[in-house]
Design a protein around this motif. Structure first.
Motif, PDB file in Angstrom:
ATOM      1  N   ALA A 228     -70.611  29.275 -19.433  1.00  0.00           N
ATOM      2  CA  ALA A 228     -69.512  28.316 -19.271  1.00  0.00           C
ATOM      3  C   ALA A 228     -69.337  27.858 -17.836  1.00  0.00           C
ATOM      4  O   ALA A 228     -68.736  26.759 -17.608  1.00  0.00           O
ATOM      5  N   TRP A 233     -66.801  24.617 -18.166  1.00  0.00           N
ATOM      6  CA  TRP A 233     -65.573  24.748 -19.152  1.00  0.00           C
ATOM      7  C   TRP A 233     -64.498  25.370 -18.445  1.00  0.00           C
ATOM      8  O   TRP A 233     -64.807  26.348 -17.566  1.00  0.00           O
ATOM      9  N   HIS A 237     -63.938  26.410 -14.255  1.00  0.00           N
ATOM     10  CA  HIS A 237     -64.371  25.052 -14.034  1.00  0.00           C
ATOM     11  C   HIS A 237     -64.404  24.649 -12.467  1.00  0.00           C
ATOM     12  O   HIS A 237     -64.532  23.408 -11.982  1.00  0.00           O
ATOM     13  N   LEU A 264     -75.065  23.265 -22.246  1.00  0.00           N
ATOM     14  CA  LEU A 264     -74.291  23.682 -23.239  1.00  0.00           C
ATOM     15  C   LEU A 264     -75.301  23.652 -24.712  1.00  0.00           C
ATOM     16  O   LEU A 264     -74.755  24.726 -25.766  1.00  0.00           O
ATOM     17  N   PHE A 290     -63.044  28.095 -25.705  1.00  0.00           N
ATOM     18  CA  PHE A 290     -63.191  27.556 -24.483  1.00  0.00           C
ATOM     19  C   PHE A 290     -63.041  25.887 -24.469  1.00  0.00           C
ATOM     20  O   PHE A 290     -62.544  25.387 -23.383  1.00  0.00           O
ATOM     21  N   GLY A 291     -63.578  25.274 -25.552  1.00  0.00           N
ATOM     22  CA  GLY A 291     -63.278  23.966 -25.879  1.00  0.00           C
ATOM     23  C   GLY A 291     -61.694  23.410 -25.765  1.00  0.00           C
ATOM     24  O   GLY A 291     -61.535  22.508 -25.041  1.00  0.00           O
ATOM     25  N   SER A 294     -60.549  23.660 -22.321  1.00  0.00           N
ATOM     26  CA  SER A 294     -60.965  22.604 -21.360  1.00  0.00           C
ATOM     27  C   SER A 294     -60.100  21.436 -21.466  1.00  0.00           C
ATOM     28  O   SER A 294     -59.782  20.684 -20.610  1.00  0.00           O
ATOM     29  N   GLY A 321     -65.138  19.965 -23.294  1.00  0.00           N
ATOM     30  CA  GLY A 321     -64.364  20.650 -24.197  1.00  0.00           C
ATOM     31  C   GLY A 321     -64.394  20.172 -25.395  1.00  0.00           C
ATOM     32  O   GLY A 321     -64.450  20.958 -26.566  1.00  0.00           O
ATOM     33  N   GLY A 324     -67.644  21.299 -27.231  1.00  0.00           N
ATOM     34  CA  GLY A 324     -67.528  22.751 -27.509  1.00  0.00           C
ATOM     35  C   GLY A 324     -66.591  22.939 -28.822  1.00  0.00           C
ATOM     36  O   GLY A 324     -67.167  24.022 -29.616  1.00  0.00           O
TER      37      GLY A 324
END
Lengths: 495, 203
Positions: A228, A233, A237, A264, A290-291, A294, A321, A324
């Motif tokens: 990540a 992410w 980040h 990814l 995570f998605g 983000s 994001g 993900g």
């Protein structure tokens, strides 16, 4: 055609490495540019051939040999990385002409720039075809060295800060990921598999059900947490906005369009192989967390008045994001959206970063503050920025409109209506933020009344036409994706 | 013998967290890397195991030498102000190491001591990067974390493939070289290796 795969799989990363040597041998700036051009064209041709084979083969199980694994996702990444790599290489002389002296003399700086670029490009092309988790990790780690030097290429204090932060944070992140890989290796060793091939994607997939649950869960979490960092992410980040905004524009394009989705892809494969042991609910939850995080972290920044490259960097955070989230939803529609999103985002984002080259000549203060009314200064630059922003915001006929729609529909189909609703609202807010940037920065009141034509305008106009057409082609291809064997194979996770 | 060496590796990492002089920190890292090499020799079961041990021992010489060259090229006029006192830093590192012992479940190695120390080294390495301001110490933190990973890798039953060991070492050497180049540039620009001064990028 598949007979060519072993040779092409070796040739694709080998060609840029040969280019690296050629660049180091160059004595003059012109020789370095020639070496770069002579390397980029055959590299792209070989990579696109391999990508075409992978995409045509996409509905069937992956092609694999002792060292490589090529599936539909590899094909998409290879195509994207080769096209963006070619554009970045060909635009590099334009950047270097105005960048001034960097870490060394002008000629030496240019050789070092191309050497680092080709090391980075070779690693990026090798990641999607690596047939082994540990080897893929080694290659990703190798991308850090080359790209960190490039991030700091301008040698300004801010660039040094961004490069150092990038080097430190991503290396630490990858150390965490390596810890996860070693935990997996321990599980495999306890089952009697000791050699390197115990960490092949296939070997891990076959062994996944027999791996002990708790250590495998720990390995999965460590791998995802570590990767990540490199994907960018949230909440790990921090390096991303700085590195993207301080790197030379052609490198920012590669970072955003190729590096982030390549890493990814590894995370996606880790999810697929460990899902039988860890459980689909857990693996999906980690990706969705995570998605969504983000996307939610990125949105407020898309509303702010930021320098152009920094705005694009936060847009990368949002789009990684979204990808993900799509992988987390896991439904066929969402996976179709993911595939389309990777391609569409790469083209749109690369164009946006390339537009920086003329933009900074026309409005030098755009490096530190938001641009204003670029159309009044340079219609060609405004066109590139406009096409990029419109595509990234997800306005039809952008491929990102279709991909985001597919991912959201996949979320509903996958049984995540609440998360889908939150994501839809966030995406709408993100759209408005980018629309605001478009209205102010591209078509707003110009800060300068005089149109100052710059030498960078002609190539950027040509690129706008080419990449714009490629995005429309992606949209058309995206309409064929739902229900295709290509997506079905990716959804089942057949490596 | 391995048990004592492994414990010594953790103690040396705590030392890197505490000491102020760069040369002393490099010496501690060299000692830790030598201890790692000795552990690798002790655990080596075949030819590839001894090759890996030899590579790790060479790392114990090459990386400190490179770092020593770096500090010769980046002289500091005075000590960089610490973000926290040495007692606080030691306490933080100790808590981090204790967390590794108490919270990390069995990883499958069958040797809880090695597992705990390896994870503790990774965490202490990260803590060094976070808490130490001089650029060289942040680099040392990376290498401490990497030594923790190598410790776990050489302890895998039958050993981890030497391809991975070599690859990881090659990557580490590449990263350290690039980081050294950064350190020189940053020192040239700021006149010091204090990363606290690198805080211009904010939103």
């Amino acid at each position: 055609m598949t007979d060519l795969v072993p040779a092409l799989a070796a040739l694709v990363p080998a060609l840029p490495l040969a280019g690296l040597l050629l660049a180091l041998l160059a004595r003059t700036q012109r020789q370095a540019d020639m070496a770069a051009c002579c390397t980029a064209l055959p590299t792209t041709a070989a990579a696109l051939t391999l990508a075409a084979i992978a995409l045509l083969h996409g509905g069937r199980p992956a092609l694999h040999g002792q060292w490589y694994l090529i599936d539909g996702a590899s094909g998409v990444l290879l195509a994207v990385t080769s096209v963006v790599g070619l554009c970045s290489t060909l635009l590099s002389p334009t950047y270097l002409r105005t960048s001034g002296r960097s870490w060394s003399t002008a000629a030496r700086s240019r050789s070092l720039y191309y050497a680092a670029l080709f090391l980075f490009w070779a690693a990026l092309l090798a990641v999607p075809i690596a047939g082994n988790l540990a080897v893929a990790w080694l290659i990703v780690e190798a991308t850090t060295a080359g790209s960190a030097l490039l991030v700091a290429f301008s040698n300004r204090r801010a660039a040094l800060e961004a490069g150092w932060k990038y080097l430190l944070l991503t290396t630490l992140g990858l150390s965490i990921a390596l810890l996860g890989i070693i935990v997996l290796a321990i599980g495999q060793a306890n089952a009697g598999h000791h050699d390197l091939h115990a960490l092949d994607w296939h070997a891990l997939q076959e062994a996944a059900r027999a791996l002990p649950k708790t250590p495998t869960l720990i390995a999965f979490v460590l791998l995802l947490a570590g990767l990540a960092t490199k994907i960018g992410w949230a909440p790990v980040h921090n390096w991303l906005p700085d590195a993207h905004s301080e790197a030379p524009a052609p490198i920012s394009a590669l970072l955003s369009a190729a590096l982030l989705p390549s890493v990814l892809l590894i995370a996606w494969r880790v999810k697929e192989i460990l899902q039988p042991s860890v459980g689909a609910g857990t693996t999906r939850a980690v990706f969705i967390a995570f998605g969504l995080t983000s996307i939610l972290v990125a949105i407020p920044f898309l509303w702010r008045s930021l320098p152009w490259k920094r705005l694009l960097a936060y847009s990368s955070l949002e789009h990684m994001g979204i990808i993900g989230l799509g992988i987390g939803f896991g439904a066929p529609l969402a996976i179709a959206g993911v595939v389309l999103h990777v391609a569409g985002h790469a083209l749109a984002k690369a164009l946006g970063f390339y537009a920086t080259l003329p933009l900074l000549r026309i409005q030098p203060r755009a490096a530190i503050e938001a641009p204003t009314g670029v159309v009044g200064d340079s219609p060609a630059t405004a066109a590139a920025m406009g096409v990029s922003l419109v595509a990234l915001s997800g306005l039809p006929p952008s491929p990102l409109f279709l991909s985001e729609l597919l991912i959201l529909l996949g979320g509903v189909a996958g049984g995540y209506p609440l998360i889908t609703a939150i994501a839809a609202i966030a995406l709408a807010l993100g759209f408005l933020g980018l629309l605001h940037a478009f209205m102010e920065g591209v078509v707003g009141e110009p800060a300068h009344r005089r149109h100052r034509r710059s030498r960078e305008e002609r190539p950027i106009l040509a690129l706008t036409v080419i990449l714009g057409a490629a995005m429309l082609a992606c949209t058309a291809a995206g309409l064929l994706l739902p229900g295709s064997g290509f997506v079905d194979t990716l959804t089942r996770g057949t490596l | 013998m391995s048990g004592a060496l492994i414990s010594a590796m953790l103690a040396l990492a705590l030392g890197v967290m505490v000491v102020r002089r760069r040369t002393v920190a490099i010496a501690l890292l060299a000692a830790q890397s030598l201890a790692l090499g000795a552990v690798a020799i002790d655990l080596a079961s075949g030819r590839s195991g001894y090759v890996v041990a030899a590579v790790l021992l060479s790392k114990a010489i090459v990386l400190p030498a490179l770092l020593y060259l770096l500090i010769r090229r980046t002289p500091e006029t005075g000590p960089v102000a610490a973000a926290a006192s040495s007692i606080v830093r030691l306490a933080c590192a100790g808590v981090v190491a204790l967390c590794a012992v108490l919270l990390v479940p069995p990883l499958g190695l069958g040797d809880a001591h090695t597992e705990h120390v390896a994870v503790a080294l990774v965490l202490v390495g990260i803590a060094i990067v976070t808490m130490r301001r001089p650029i060289l110490f942040q680099l040392l933190g990376l290498i401490v974390a990497e030594n923790g990973l190598s410790l776990l890798a050489v302890s895998v039953p039958g050993g981890l493939s030497y391809v991975i060991e070599f690859g990881a070492l090659f990557d580490l050497a590449l990263i350290v070289t690039v980081a050294a180049a950064f350190a020189q540039r940053i020192h040239g620009d700021l006149g010091t290796g204090d990363t606290e001064l690198l805080r211009g990028l904010r939103d």
